[in-house]
Design a protein around this motif. Sequence first.
Motif, PDB file in Angstrom:
ATOM      1  N   LYS A 133       0.869  -1.178   0.000  1.00 43.58           N
ATOM      2  CA  LYS A 133       0.000   0.000   0.000  1.00 43.58           C
ATOM      3  C   LYS A 133       0.900   1.221   0.000  1.00 43.58           C
ATOM      4  CE  LYS A 133      -3.019   0.909   3.388  1.00 43.58           C
ATOM      5  NZ  LYS A 133      -4.332   0.783   4.087  1.00 43.58           N
ATOM      6  N   ALA A 134       0.666   2.098  -0.954  1.00 41.54           N
ATOM      7  CA  ALA A 134       1.555   3.264  -1.075  1.00 41.54           C
ATOM      8  C   ALA A 134       0.836   4.384  -1.802  1.00 41.54           C
ATOM      9  CB  ALA A 134       2.814   2.874  -1.836  1.00 41.54           C
ATOM     10  N   ASN A 135       1.405   5.574  -1.706  1.00 42.29           N
ATOM     11  CA  ASN A 135       0.922   6.683  -2.522  1.00 42.29           C
ATOM     12  C   ASN A 135       1.254   6.393  -3.977  1.00 42.29           C
ATOM     13  OD1 ASN A 135       1.780   8.637   0.195  1.00 42.29           O
ATOM     14  ND2 ASN A 135      -0.260   8.735  -0.698  1.00 42.29           N
ATOM     15  N   LEU A 193      10.654  13.766 -12.829  1.00 46.17           N
ATOM     16  CA  LEU A 193      10.153  13.732 -11.453  1.00 46.17           C
ATOM     17  C   LEU A 193      11.290  13.499 -10.463  1.00 46.17           C
ATOM     18  CD1 LEU A 193       6.928  11.659 -12.109  1.00 46.17           C
ATOM     19  CD2 LEU A 193       7.009  14.018 -11.262  1.00 46.17           C
ATOM     20  N   GLY A 194      12.198  12.593 -10.822  1.00 48.42           N
ATOM     21  CA  GLY A 194      13.341  12.323  -9.945  1.00 48.42           C
ATOM     22  C   GLY A 194      12.969  11.441  -8.769  1.00 48.42           C
ATOM     23  N   LYS A 195      14.021  10.947  -8.144  1.00 46.98           N
ATOM     24  CA  LYS A 195      13.870   9.993  -7.045  1.00 46.98           C
ATOM     25  C   LYS A 195      12.991  10.541  -5.912  1.00 46.98           C
ATOM     26  CE  LYS A 195      16.702   6.512  -4.798  1.00 46.98           C
ATOM     27  NZ  LYS A 195      17.979   5.803  -4.869  1.00 46.98           N
ATOM     28  N   GLU A 196      13.143  11.816  -5.666  1.00 48.42           N
ATOM     29  CA  GLU A 196      12.438  12.460  -4.559  1.00 48.42           C
ATOM     30  C   GLU A 196      10.931  12.244  -4.624  1.00 48.42           C
ATOM     31  OE1 GLU A 196      11.954  17.022  -2.978  1.00 48.42           O
ATOM     32  OE2 GLU A 196      13.457  16.549  -4.522  1.00 48.42           O
ATOM     33  N   LYS A 197      10.387  12.362  -5.837  1.00 42.44           N
ATOM     34  CA  LYS A 197       8.930  12.266  -5.979  1.00 42.44           C
ATOM     35  C   LYS A 197       8.452  10.846  -6.247  1.00 42.44           C
ATOM     36  CE  LYS A 197       7.989  17.003  -7.218  1.00 42.44           C
ATOM     37  NZ  LYS A 197       8.003  17.964  -8.323  1.00 42.44           N
ATOM     38  N   ILE A 198       9.404   9.939  -6.475  1.00 40.04           N
ATOM     39  CA  ILE A 198       9.016   8.582  -6.857  1.00 40.04           C
ATOM     40  C   ILE A 198       9.247   7.571  -5.739  1.00 40.04           C
ATOM     41  CG2 ILE A 198       9.574   6.681  -8.433  1.00 40.04           C
ATOM     42  CD1 ILE A 198      10.172   8.819 -10.586  1.00 40.04           C
ATOM     43  N   GLU A 199      10.309   7.766  -5.010  1.00 39.72           N
ATOM     44  CA  GLU A 199      10.732   6.755  -4.029  1.00 39.72           C
ATOM     45  C   GLU A 199       9.605   6.363  -3.065  1.00 39.72           C
ATOM     46  OE1 GLU A 199      14.314   7.718  -1.849  1.00 39.72           O
ATOM     47  OE2 GLU A 199      14.883   5.605  -2.043  1.00 39.72           O
ATOM     48  N   ALA A 258      11.185   2.296 -13.280  1.00 48.00           N
ATOM     49  CA  ALA A 258      10.700   2.926 -12.048  1.00 48.00           C
ATOM     50  C   ALA A 258      11.482   2.426 -10.842  1.00 48.00           C
ATOM     51  CB  ALA A 258       9.204   2.655 -11.870  1.00 48.00           C
ATOM     52  N   GLY A 259      11.923   1.176 -10.918  1.00 49.99           N
ATOM     53  CA  GLY A 259      12.714   0.600  -9.833  1.00 49.99           C
ATOM     54  C   GLY A 259      13.992   1.394  -9.583  1.00 49.99           C
ATOM     55  N   LYS A 260      14.554   1.939 -10.658  1.00 52.71           N
ATOM     56  CA  LYS A 260      15.789   2.722 -10.531  1.00 52.71           C
ATOM     57  C   LYS A 260      15.584   3.977  -9.685  1.00 52.71           C
ATOM     58  CE  LYS A 260      17.481   1.197 -15.039  1.00 52.71           C
ATOM     59  NZ  LYS A 260      17.523   1.541 -16.467  1.00 52.71           N
ATOM     60  N   PHE A 261      14.328   4.442  -9.616  1.00 52.06           N
ATOM     61  CA  PHE A 261      14.028   5.643  -8.838  1.00 52.06           C
ATOM     62  C   PHE A 261      13.421   5.296  -7.482  1.00 52.06           C
ATOM     63  CE2 PHE A 261      14.271   6.963 -13.212  1.00 52.06           C
ATOM     64  CZ  PHE A 261      14.908   8.195 -13.163  1.00 52.06           C
ATOM     65  N   GLY A 262      13.506   4.008  -7.122  1.00 47.72           N
ATOM     66  CA  GLY A 262      13.051   3.609  -5.792  1.00 47.72           C
ATOM     67  C   GLY A 262      11.556   3.396  -5.653  1.00 47.72           C
ATOM     68  N   ALA A 263      10.854   3.209  -6.774  1.00 46.00           N
ATOM     69  CA  ALA A 263       9.410   2.959  -6.692  1.00 46.00           C
ATOM     70  C   ALA A 263       9.143   1.656  -5.947  1.00 46.00           C
ATOM     71  CB  ALA A 263       8.798   2.899  -8.091  1.00 46.00           C
ATOM     72  N   ASP A 290      18.484  -5.889 -16.510  1.00 47.94           N
ATOM     73  CA  ASP A 290      19.577  -6.389 -15.662  1.00 47.94           C
ATOM     74  C   ASP A 290      19.395  -5.983 -14.193  1.00 47.94           C
ATOM     75  OD1 ASP A 290      19.963  -3.725 -15.970  1.00 47.94           O
ATOM     76  OD2 ASP A 290      21.906  -3.883 -17.002  1.00 47.94           O
ATOM     77  N   THR A 291      18.162  -5.661 -13.829  1.00 46.64           N
ATOM     78  CA  THR A 291      17.889  -5.315 -12.430  1.00 46.64           C
ATOM     79  C   THR A 291      18.216  -6.502 -11.522  1.00 46.64           C
ATOM     80  OG1 THR A 291      15.997  -4.042 -13.254  1.00 46.64           O
ATOM     81  CG2 THR A 291      16.125  -4.387 -10.857  1.00 46.64           C
ATOM     82  N   PRO A 292      19.049  -6.298 -10.495  1.00 41.91           N
ATOM     83  CA  PRO A 292      19.337  -7.404  -9.575  1.00 41.91           C
ATOM     84  C   PRO A 292      18.052  -7.934  -8.940  1.00 41.91           C
ATOM     85  CG  PRO A 292      20.763  -5.509  -9.123  1.00 41.91           C
ATOM     86  CD  PRO A 292      19.751  -5.062 -10.116  1.00 41.91           C
ATOM     87  N   VAL A 293      18.032  -9.228  -8.667  1.00 43.55           N
ATOM     88  CA  VAL A 293      16.820  -9.886  -8.176  1.00 43.55           C
ATOM     89  C   VAL A 293      16.204  -9.150  -6.979  1.00 43.55           C
ATOM     90  CG1 VAL A 293      15.933 -11.992  -7.119  1.00 43.55           C
ATOM     91  CG2 VAL A 293      17.463 -12.135  -9.086  1.00 43.55           C
ATOM     92  N   ASN A 294      17.049  -8.695  -6.085  1.00 43.45           N
ATOM     93  CA  ASN A 294      16.520  -8.072  -4.875  1.00 43.45           C
ATOM     94  C   ASN A 294      15.903  -6.691  -5.103  1.00 43.45           C
ATOM     95  OD1 ASN A 294      17.168 -10.256  -3.359  1.00 43.45           O
ATOM     96  ND2 ASN A 294      19.208  -9.465  -2.785  1.00 43.45           N
ATOM     97  N   ASN A 295      16.179  -6.112  -6.270  1.00 42.55           N
ATOM     98  CA  ASN A 295      15.661  -4.769  -6.547  1.00 42.55           C
ATOM     99  C   ASN A 295      14.414  -4.779  -7.437  1.00 42.55           C
ATOM    100  OD1 ASN A 295      17.840  -3.996  -5.111  1.00 42.55           O
ATOM    101  ND2 ASN A 295      18.980  -3.124  -6.852  1.00 42.55           N
ATOM    102  N   ARG A 296      13.895  -5.949  -7.689  1.00 41.17           N
ATOM    103  CA  ARG A 296      12.760  -6.033  -8.612  1.00 41.17           C
ATOM    104  C   ARG A 296      11.457  -5.699  -7.898  1.00 41.17           C
ATOM    105  NH1 ARG A 296      14.714 -11.313 -12.258  1.00 41.17           N
ATOM    106  NH2 ARG A 296      16.648 -10.276 -12.876  1.00 41.17           N
ATOM    107  N   ILE A 297      10.681  -4.854  -8.549  1.00 36.00           N
ATOM    108  CA  ILE A 297       9.421  -4.420  -7.924  1.00 36.00           C
ATOM    109  C   ILE A 297       8.247  -5.013  -8.703  1.00 36.00           C
ATOM    110  CG2 ILE A 297      10.427  -2.295  -7.009  1.00 36.00           C
ATOM    111  CD1 ILE A 297       9.106  -0.784  -9.358  1.00 36.00           C
TER     112      ILE A 297
END
Lengths: 465, 465
Positions: free
Chosen positions: B126-128, B141-147, B182-187, B212-219
Motif C-alpha cells: 500500500k503506497a501513494n 520527477l526524480g527519485k524524490e517524488k518517486i521513491e 521505475a525501480g531505478k528511482f526507488g518505486a 539487468d535489475t538485480p533480483v533483490n531490486n525487482r518491484i
Amino acid sequence: MKKFLLLALFVTSSITFSQSEDEKQIKAIYDMALTNGKAYDWLNYLSNQIGGRLSGSVQAQQAVEYTRNQLDSLGLDRVWLQPVMVPKWVRGTPEFAYIETKPGLTTNVPICALGGSVATPDVGIKANVIEVKGIEDLEKLGKEKIEGKIVFYNRPMDPTQISTFSAYSGCVDQRYSGAAEAGKFGAAGVIVRSMNLRLDNLPHTGSMSYGDTPVNNRIPAAAISTKGAELLSTTLALNPEIKFYFKQNCKQLEDVQSYNVVGEIRGSTYPNEIMVVGGHLDSWDLGDGSHDDGAGCVQSMDVLRLLWETGYKPQRTLRVVLFMNEENGLRGGNKYAEMARQRNEKHVFALESDAGGFTPRGFSFDCSEENFEQVLSWKKLFEPYLIHMFVKGGGGADIGPLKDDNIVLAGLRPDSQRYFDHHHAENDTFEHVNKRELELGAATMASLVYLMDKYGPVPTPKIKG
Amino acid sequence: MKKFLLLALFVTSSITFSQSEDEKQIKAIYDMALTNGKAYDWLNYLSNQIGGRLSGSVQAQQAVEYTRNQLDSLGLDRVWLQPVMVPKWVRGTPEFAYIETKPGLTTNVPICALGGSVATPDVGIKANVIEVKGIEDLEKLGKEKIEGKIVFYNRPMDPTQISTFSAYSGCVDQRYSGAAEAGKFGAAGVIVRSMNLRLDNLPHTGSMSYGDTPVNNRIPAAAISTKGAELLSTTLALNPEIKFYFKQNCKQLEDVQSYNVVGEIRGSTYPNEIMVVGGHLDSWDLGDGSHDDGAGCVQSMDVLRLLWETGYKPQRTLRVVLFMNEENGLRGGNKYAEMARQRNEKHVFALESDAGGFTPRGFSFDCSEENFEQVLSWKKLFEPYLIHMFVKGGGGADIGPLKDDNIVLAGLRPDSQRYFDHHHAENDTFEHVNKRELELGAATMASLVYLMDKYGPVPTPKIKG
C-alpha cells in the motif's frame, strides 16, 4: 542545430509539406470521429433505452422524437419531421414449434414469424413437411405432393460467396415470396431456413409478401434457426412422414402515422443542390436493431457534425434523413423521393449506410461512368484509412427511389462477414457493435461527402433524348 | 438456340475463358476453406477443451500433443517435436487491488500481474501513487517524488491510429520496461494502464522484463483495466494523497522442457528450399488464447491441408511450425532458427499469423525490393477476396530470427479494430472468433504460399559483399 533542422526537414517533408488540403481535412474528420465521435453514444440510447423499432411501434415513435431532439441540439439550419403512413404488423405472443417424430415424441425448435405473415389458427398447424431447395422446386413437385403440407424452404446461403450480401441475395426469395408461391399449390404453411451462414439457435425474421394472394388464401410463414433447419432436414431424411407443428399469432393492423426525421445544413454556394446522407430508423423487433440500422442512422447524424466540427461548411445543402419503414414497406424512402419531386428539389448525391456498423471497407456506387471515374480518382485519399473498395453496385433501399440520370447514389460497404450472424435476429444488439468500427464508418462517409461537396458531382452530358 | 449460345459466350467469356490457372487454384482454396475448413474445429478444441496455454503449463503440453496428433492425422510427410526449454511463470491466486481515498474508504479495481513480475509481499503493498504518461516522465520527477510510491503508467493507446498495432507500439514500453525503469528511482511497484482502446473492466496482461535489475531490486508490476485507470487518475486528480493497494503472488519457476510442433510436406522439385507457415501455440493464461494465437496456429495447420486437398503439391518443402513461448521469451522462434542454421537449412519464405483471427486485409512483408515487387504483381489475384493491403513491415516475432538477406518474411494482416479488446485478457475466447473470418485468413495465407511456391522467391543478387 543545422543538422537537426536538416533531419527534421528530411523526415517531415513527405508528410507535412505535401499534405494536401484534402488529406488534412480527411485526417481531421477521422481524428474527430475517433476521439470525439457521437455515434456510439447515440446508438447506445437508441438500442438500450429505446430498443427494437418496428414501424408503427411505440419504440419507433420514441426513436423519431429522440433523433429529432438530438439533431435539434446540433444547431443545424433546420430539423423537421416528414409525415408518412406506415404499416403496423405485430408479432404477438412468442411463436412455438416442434418436430413430431411420432405421436408424443416431439423436439422443440426455435422459430419466429416472418414480418407480414398471417397467424396460424389458434391451435396452431400440424402437418407433414415437404423440403425444397427453392421456389423452383414447387412446380416439379406439383399440387399432389404439396397440398396440405408445410413447405420447408431449406436452401442455405452459399458460403463460398465472399460478400455475404451476395449469398443473401441468392436465398432471400424463399423468405420473401415462399409463402405466396407455396400457397398456390395448397400448402398449409411455410417454414424458411434463417438467412444466416452460421449454425445457431436464432431464428431470423424479415419481410415477406403475399403479392396478390387473396386474404383468405394466405398461409402462415415462419423462419427456423439454422440448427433447427438442419435438425428438421435430417429428421425428414430418416422419416419423411414426421410432422411439424407451429403456432404464431402475429397480425397486420391498420396503417399508422409515422415520420422520416430530416436535418439540414443549408449550402453556402449551391443551396438548391441537395446531398443526402442517411439510414433507416425502423428495425425489426427481435433485437434492438443496432446493426440494422441504428448504426447507419447514428453514423449519418455524425456526418453532419463531423464536417461542421472540423470547420467544413458545405457548399451544397446537406441533409441527414432517417428513413422510416425500410424493413417492411419502404414507405419512408418512397415518401421522401415523392416529396422531393413534388417540390422540384434537385438531389445530386445520396449516401446510405445500411449494411451494419462493422469496419468500413469502401463504397458501392450507382452513377454515371463519369462520376464513377471521379470517385476512383479519390481512392488514394482513403488508403491511409484502409478503405480500398470502390465498386459499382446499389446505393441503398431508402435512397433508391431518388434515382434518376443525374444523381450519384452510394452505399457504405462495411466488412460483411459477421453481418448475417445478427441480421433480423435477437442478437442484433448494441454489444455486437464495436465503437471504433462504427466511428470509422462515420468518418469514411463524412470524407466522401466532403469530397463530393467540394468537387461536385460531374454533370451528366445533355446530349441524349 | 444460337441467340442463347451467343449470350452465354458474352456473359461467361470474361469469367471462364480468361480465368487463369492461378485464379482457379486460389478460388479452389477459398472454396475449400469456406465449405470444408478445419481451422475452426481445431480452434474449438484448443480453446474449449484445453484453454489458456502459458509456456510450461500442463495446457501448453496438451496443446503440443493435440496439434502433433492432428498433424499426424493429415498424412504429412513428417511430423515432429522440436525440444526447447521454456520459462515457467505462474500467476498464483487471483490478484487484488483497491484505491483507498481515506483510511477505511476503498474501491476495488480490476488488476492482473504482468507476465514475469515478482509477487508483492504476502500482505501486499500500500503506497501513494504518482501518475506518469510514460517512462520519460521519471527522469523529470526524480527519485524524490518517486521513491516509496507506486508509479502509475497511464499513457493510453492513441485512438487516431488506424492500425491499432501502431497504437499498441506507442504504449507498450510502459508495460515491458516500466518496472525496471521505475525501480531505478526507488518505486515500490508499478501499475500500468491496460493496452486496450476500449473502456472496460478487463485487465490485460503481457510480458515485462526487469532487464539487468538485480533480483533483490525487482518491484512488482500489474496491469489495471482501462476503467480502473480512469478511476485512479480521476481520484488522484482530486486528491494526490490517496493510496493504492495491490497484492499478487505470481512467481518465476525453473525452466521446463517444451516443444515446437513441426509438420512437413516435402517439396517435389526443390526439397531443400524450405517455406514456413506458422503461429505460436503458447498463449497467456487469462483467456483461452483463441485470437492470440490459437487462430494463427489452426490457420497455419489448415494451409497445408488446403493446398493438399485442392490438389496442389508444393515444389518446395512446406513446413507448418507451431512455435512455443512467443509470449514470454520467444524461445521457440529462437530455437527453430538456431537449429535451421545448425543444419544448414535454406529457408526461402516464412509467413506468420499472429494478429488475431479477424477478417484478413492483407500482408506485411520484410523482404528485398525485388521480392516486394513480385508480391505486388499478385495483388489482382487477391482482389476478389477483398485482400488489398500489401505493405512493407514486420513478418512476425517467431519467424523474425530466421531473417537474412535471402528470405521473404511475411505476416498476415487481419482487421485490427477489435484485436486489443481481447488481447491478453480473459475475453480472448473462442466465441469472439468468427468462423468465416478465421477461414478467410487461412485461405488467404494458403494462396500466398501457393504463389510463392509456384513462382519462387526472387533470388537476391550476389553483387554485395
